[in-house]
Scaffold this motif. Structure first.
Motif, PDB file in Angstrom:
ATOM      1  N   ALA A   1       0.824  -1.215   0.000  1.00 31.99           N
ATOM      2  CA  ALA A   1       0.000   0.000   0.000  1.00 31.99           C
ATOM      3  C   ALA A   1       0.856   1.263   0.000  1.00 31.99           C
ATOM      4  O   ALA A   1       0.518   2.256  -0.654  1.00 31.99           O
ATOM      5  CB  ALA A   1      -0.926  -0.002   1.219  1.00 31.99           C
ATOM      6  N   THR A   2       1.967   1.226   0.742  1.00 30.30           N
ATOM      7  CA  THR A   2       2.830   2.409   0.845  1.00 30.30           C
ATOM      8  C   THR A   2       3.364   2.839  -0.520  1.00 30.30           C
ATOM      9  O   THR A   2       3.519   4.040  -0.787  1.00 30.30           O
ATOM     10  CB  THR A   2       4.006   2.130   1.797  1.00 30.30           C
ATOM     11  N   PHE A   3       3.626   1.869  -1.383  1.00 26.25           N
ATOM     12  CA  PHE A   3       4.229   2.195  -2.677  1.00 26.25           C
ATOM     13  C   PHE A   3       3.234   2.138  -3.836  1.00 26.25           C
ATOM     14  O   PHE A   3       3.626   2.330  -4.990  1.00 26.25           O
ATOM     15  CB  PHE A   3       5.408   1.253  -2.951  1.00 26.25           C
ATOM     16  N   MET A   4       1.956   1.882  -3.531  1.00 26.87           N
ATOM     17  CA  MET A   4       0.935   1.930  -4.580  1.00 26.87           C
ATOM     18  C   MET A   4       0.661   3.377  -4.979  1.00 26.87           C
ATOM     19  O   MET A   4       0.808   4.296  -4.172  1.00 26.87           O
ATOM     20  CB  MET A   4      -0.364   1.262  -4.094  1.00 26.87           C
ATOM     21  N   VAL A   5       0.239   3.575  -6.206  1.00 31.00           N
ATOM     22  CA  VAL A   5       0.023   4.933  -6.704  1.00 31.00           C
ATOM     23  C   VAL A   5      -1.425   5.379  -6.540  1.00 31.00           C
ATOM     24  O   VAL A   5      -1.740   6.560  -6.653  1.00 31.00           O
ATOM     25  CB  VAL A   5       0.445   5.030  -8.187  1.00 31.00           C
ATOM     26  N   GLU A   6      -2.340   4.460  -6.262  1.00 25.57           N
ATOM     27  CA  GLU A   6      -3.760   4.800  -6.200  1.00 25.57           C
ATOM     28  C   GLU A   6      -4.222   5.105  -4.780  1.00 25.57           C
ATOM     29  O   GLU A   6      -5.121   4.458  -4.250  1.00 25.57           O
ATOM     30  CB  GLU A   6      -4.598   3.674  -6.806  1.00 25.57           C
TER      31      GLU A   6
ATOM     32  N   GLY B   1      -8.387   5.920  -3.413  1.00 26.56           N
ATOM     33  CA  GLY B   1      -8.258   4.778  -4.311  1.00 26.56           C
ATOM     34  C   GLY B   1      -8.086   3.443  -3.596  1.00 26.56           C
ATOM     35  O   GLY B   1      -8.300   3.317  -2.387  1.00 26.56           O
ATOM     36  N   HIS B   2      -7.653   2.441  -4.361  1.00 28.32           N
ATOM     37  CA  HIS B   2      -7.556   1.070  -3.853  1.00 28.32           C
ATOM     38  C   HIS B   2      -6.484   0.914  -2.779  1.00 28.32           C
ATOM     39  O   HIS B   2      -6.590   0.024  -1.927  1.00 28.32           O
ATOM     40  CB  HIS B   2      -7.261   0.106  -5.010  1.00 28.32           C
ATOM     41  N   ALA B   3      -5.464   1.744  -2.797  1.00 33.51           N
ATOM     42  CA  ALA B   3      -4.380   1.611  -1.823  1.00 33.51           C
ATOM     43  C   ALA B   3      -4.883   1.785  -0.391  1.00 33.51           C
ATOM     44  O   ALA B   3      -4.331   1.191   0.547  1.00 33.51           O
ATOM     45  CB  ALA B   3      -3.284   2.635  -2.111  1.00 33.51           C
ATOM     46  N   VAL B   4      -5.943   2.563  -0.221  1.00 33.04           N
ATOM     47  CA  VAL B   4      -6.513   2.786   1.106  1.00 33.04           C
ATOM     48  C   VAL B   4      -7.030   1.482   1.700  1.00 33.04           C
ATOM     49  O   VAL B   4      -6.794   1.166   2.874  1.00 33.04           O
ATOM     50  CB  VAL B   4      -7.639   3.838   1.021  1.00 33.04           C
ATOM     51  N   PHE B   5      -7.724   0.688   0.892  1.00 34.26           N
ATOM     52  CA  PHE B   5      -8.284  -0.579   1.377  1.00 34.26           C
ATOM     53  C   PHE B   5      -7.175  -1.585   1.683  1.00 34.26           C
ATOM     54  O   PHE B   5      -7.267  -2.349   2.648  1.00 34.26           O
ATOM     55  CB  PHE B   5      -9.256  -1.146   0.343  1.00 34.26           C
ATOM     56  N   VAL B   6      -6.140  -1.581   0.858  1.00 34.35           N
ATOM     57  CA  VAL B   6      -4.995  -2.469   1.114  1.00 34.35           C
ATOM     58  C   VAL B   6      -4.310  -2.076   2.417  1.00 34.35           C
ATOM     59  O   VAL B   6      -3.915  -2.931   3.223  1.00 34.35           O
ATOM     60  CB  VAL B   6      -3.990  -2.417  -0.058  1.00 34.35           C
TER      61      VAL B   6
END
Length: 202
Positions: A24-29, A153-158
């Motif tokens: 999640a830390t390195f996701m862009v969304e 985005g999706h990174a929040v849920f991850v």
């Protein structure tokens, strides 16, 4: 044996949570903004923009010019990962299924508890900062122009899932050690009582 298996389960659960937090830390969304067919994705380290046919990404160059929610979230996610790294080391040294610190059983048990507590702190920290980031996105969405749509985005849920599993694994590691210690103390007290009773009969 059951205690060792439950410790290993808690450790693996935290490991899954830490892996999700790293992803999640390195996701862009983390945040996304749409305007007609043009979309902009904002991460903690870079942003991507474009259409469904072509997208370009660019790393952030100036940290101080970033929005406060990006700066704070990035800093605390790194702190969370640091605490998780310390927890992984402490838990590996202290778990019953490993051979480290076998000559010091009390210290070995304390290392497990310490690792579990660090996992809990790390997971809770991840959940708190992610929730705060989401609240900021909701505020921006409510104040944005009607032709623009800014949302998380999706990174929040991850990140939420990573924090939850990390903390849950830490709870299992910590509580199981407490239960084991109480059981050991009761066993020792029972043995002492039996030996005392036998000596009185003699």
């Amino acid at each position: 044996m059951a205690s060792s298996g439950l410790q290993l389960f808690g450790f693996l659960l935290s490991l899954v949570g830490v892996s999700a937090t790293i992803a999640a830390t390195f996701m862009v969304e983390w945040g996304k903004e749409s305007q007609a067919k043009h979309r902009v994705y904002e991460g903690l380290w870079m942003s991507c923009s474009g259409t469904s046919e072509r997208t370009t990404c660019e790393n952030y160059k100036f940290l101080l010019k970033l929005p406060i929610e990006v700066q704070a979230t990035r800093a605390l996610m790194l702190v969370s990962l640091f605490l998780s790294a310390m927890a992984l080391i402490a838990s590996t040294l202290g778990m019953k299924c490993t051979r480290f610190m076998d000559a010091m059983p009390q210290s070995k048990g304390k290392a497990t508890v310490f690792g579990g507590i660090l996992f809990i702190i790390s997971g809770v920290l991840t959940i708190i900062i992610t929730s705060w980031y989401v609240s900021r996105m909701v505020e921006m969405h409510n104040t944005a122009h009607r032709l623009q749509s800014k949302e998380f985005g999706h990174a929040v849920f991850v990140s939420w899932a990573g924090g939850f599993f990390t903390a849950l694994g830490g709870v299992i590691l910590s509580l199981r050690r407490c239960w084991g210690s109480r059981g050991s103390e009761e066993s020792i007290s029972t043995n002492q009582l039996l030996s005392t009773t036998k000596s009185n009969y003699v």
